[in-house]
Motif scaffolding. Structure first.
Motif, PDB file in Angstrom:
ATOM      1  N   SER A   1       9.166   4.718 -24.788  1.00 29.59           N
ATOM      2  CA  SER A   1       9.891   3.781 -23.923  1.00 29.59           C
ATOM      3  C   SER A   1      11.393   4.000 -24.010  1.00 29.59           C
ATOM      4  O   SER A   1      12.094   4.001 -22.993  1.00 29.59           O
ATOM      5  CB  SER A   1       9.555   2.337 -24.302  1.00 29.59           C
TER       6      SER A   1
ATOM      7  N   LYS B   1      12.275   7.222 -22.137  1.00 29.35           N
ATOM      8  CA  LYS B   1      12.213   7.003 -20.682  1.00 29.35           C
ATOM      9  C   LYS B   1      13.455   6.259 -20.200  1.00 29.35           C
ATOM     10  O   LYS B   1      14.032   6.605 -19.165  1.00 29.35           O
ATOM     11  CB  LYS B   1      10.963   6.199 -20.307  1.00 29.35           C
ATOM     12  N   LYS B   2      13.867   5.233 -20.927  1.00 24.33           N
ATOM     13  CA  LYS B   2      15.038   4.456 -20.535  1.00 24.33           C
ATOM     14  C   LYS B   2      16.312   5.289 -20.558  1.00 24.33           C
ATOM     15  O   LYS B   2      17.253   5.014 -19.823  1.00 24.33           O
ATOM     16  CB  LYS B   2      15.215   3.236 -21.442  1.00 24.33           C
ATOM     17  N   LYS B   3      16.345   6.286 -21.389  1.00 25.09           N
ATOM     18  CA  LYS B   3      17.523   7.153 -21.464  1.00 25.09           C
ATOM     19  C   LYS B   3      17.500   8.257 -20.408  1.00 25.09           C
ATOM     20  O   LYS B   3      18.449   9.013 -20.293  1.00 25.09           O
ATOM     21  CB  LYS B   3      17.658   7.733 -22.866  1.00 25.09           C
TER      22      LYS B   3
ATOM     23  N   THR C   1       4.162   5.163 -23.418  1.00 30.55           N
ATOM     24  CA  THR C   1       5.191   4.128 -23.542  1.00 30.55           C
ATOM     25  C   THR C   1       4.479   2.800 -23.826  1.00 30.55           C
ATOM     26  O   THR C   1       3.254   2.732 -23.789  1.00 30.55           O
ATOM     27  CB  THR C   1       6.015   3.996 -22.243  1.00 30.55           C
TER      28      THR C   1
ATOM     29  N   THR D   1      20.942   7.625 -18.168  1.00 31.63           N
ATOM     30  CA  THR D   1      21.042   6.289 -17.574  1.00 31.63           C
ATOM     31  C   THR D   1      22.169   5.541 -18.269  1.00 31.63           C
ATOM     32  O   THR D   1      22.588   5.906 -19.363  1.00 31.63           O
ATOM     33  CB  THR D   1      19.723   5.516 -17.731  1.00 31.63           C
TER      34      THR D   1
ATOM     35  N   MET E   1      21.329  -0.621 -19.641  1.00 34.29           N
ATOM     36  CA  MET E   1      19.909  -0.837 -19.431  1.00 34.29           C
ATOM     37  C   MET E   1      19.047  -0.377 -20.607  1.00 34.29           C
ATOM     38  O   MET E   1      17.876  -0.624 -20.642  1.00 34.29           O
ATOM     39  CB  MET E   1      19.448  -0.109 -18.168  1.00 34.29           C
ATOM     40  N   ASN E   2      19.610   0.292 -21.582  1.00 40.42           N
ATOM     41  CA  ASN E   2      18.813   0.884 -22.653  1.00 40.42           C
ATOM     42  C   ASN E   2      18.092  -0.128 -23.527  1.00 40.42           C
ATOM     43  O   ASN E   2      17.127   0.192 -24.175  1.00 40.42           O
ATOM     44  CB  ASN E   2      19.678   1.801 -23.522  1.00 40.42           C
TER      45      ASN E   2
ATOM     46  N   ARG F   1      16.344  -2.697 -22.597  1.00 40.35           N
ATOM     47  CA  ARG F   1      15.120  -3.224 -21.993  1.00 40.35           C
ATOM     48  C   ARG F   1      14.015  -2.181 -22.075  1.00 40.35           C
ATOM     49  O   ARG F   1      14.144  -1.107 -21.526  1.00 40.35           O
ATOM     50  CB  ARG F   1      15.368  -3.605 -20.541  1.00 40.35           C
ATOM     51  N   ILE F   2      12.919  -2.518 -22.746  1.00 43.23           N
ATOM     52  CA  ILE F   2      11.813  -1.581 -22.864  1.00 43.23           C
ATOM     53  C   ILE F   2      10.575  -2.036 -22.085  1.00 43.23           C
ATOM     54  O   ILE F   2       9.541  -1.398 -22.142  1.00 43.23           O
ATOM     55  CB  ILE F   2      11.421  -1.333 -24.334  1.00 43.23           C
TER      56      ILE F   2
END
Length: 181
Positions: free
Chosen positions: A48, A51-53, A61, A171, A175-176, A178-179
């Motif tokens: 997760s 993905k957020k990065k 995830t 990104t 926002m990092n 929030r998983i």
């Protein structure tokens, strides 16, 4: 026997174990675990965070788990020309809790809790989340979430150092945290 390493040494061990000609576009991260057991959530948390990065080459995830029941189905999604880096939690000795093992070769998911699955992956990163031995399933269940989150962040940071993304794929840091999406 390979010794566990701290998060400080994790990036350099990734450099040593995974050849320099293997870049981010040649790999798939397969992050194994479940959200139903704190200790076993390490892999999905790393997936997760990656993905957020902005990493697109991630399978597993918090919202799309890879576990014993769907492992081989999920592995069938990996293109033949890609190397697989498996990320999973493990149980170990008391003095290894919070440390990591990096292997040239796969790992056997679920071995610490008595599951008999084939080894998967070309390379593997395992984090020791708690002590192994007696009542392994319960030990995983009652592992401290703060430790698992910290270790997931440390693995993610080490991966970012070894396999940096181009700036245009990154990104925003806002926002990092929030998983869940």
């Amino acid at each position: 026997m390979i010794s566990p390493v701290t998060s400080f040494h994790l990036p350099e061990i990734l450099q040593d174990v995974i050849p320099p000609n293997i870049s981010c576009n040649k790999i798939i991260f397969v992050c194994i675990g479940t959200d139903r057991s704190t200790g076993d959530s390490l892999g999905p948390l790393v997936g997760s965070f990656l993905k957020k990065k902005g990493y697109r080459n991630v399978i597993g995830t918090i919202n799309n788990l890879v576990h014993a029941k769907n492992l081989y189905e999920k592995l069938s999604e990996v293109p033949i020309n890609k190397k697989v880096i498996v990320i999973d939690s493990m149980l170990g000795k008391v003095d290894s809790i919070g440390k990591f093992y990096v292997f040239n070769g796969g790992l056997k998911p679920g071995a610490g809790v008595g599951k008999e699955l084939d080894a998967v992956g070309d390379y593997s990163i395992s984090g020791v989340v708690n002590v192994g031995g007696f009542l392994s399933q319960q030990v995983l269940q009652y592992t401290e979430l703060s430790l698992v989150l910290k270790m997931a962040e440390e693995i993610t940071e080490a991966i970012e150092k070894r396999f940096p993304l181009p700036e245009w794929l990154k990104t925003s840091n806002e926002m990092n945290w929030r998983i869940t999406s």
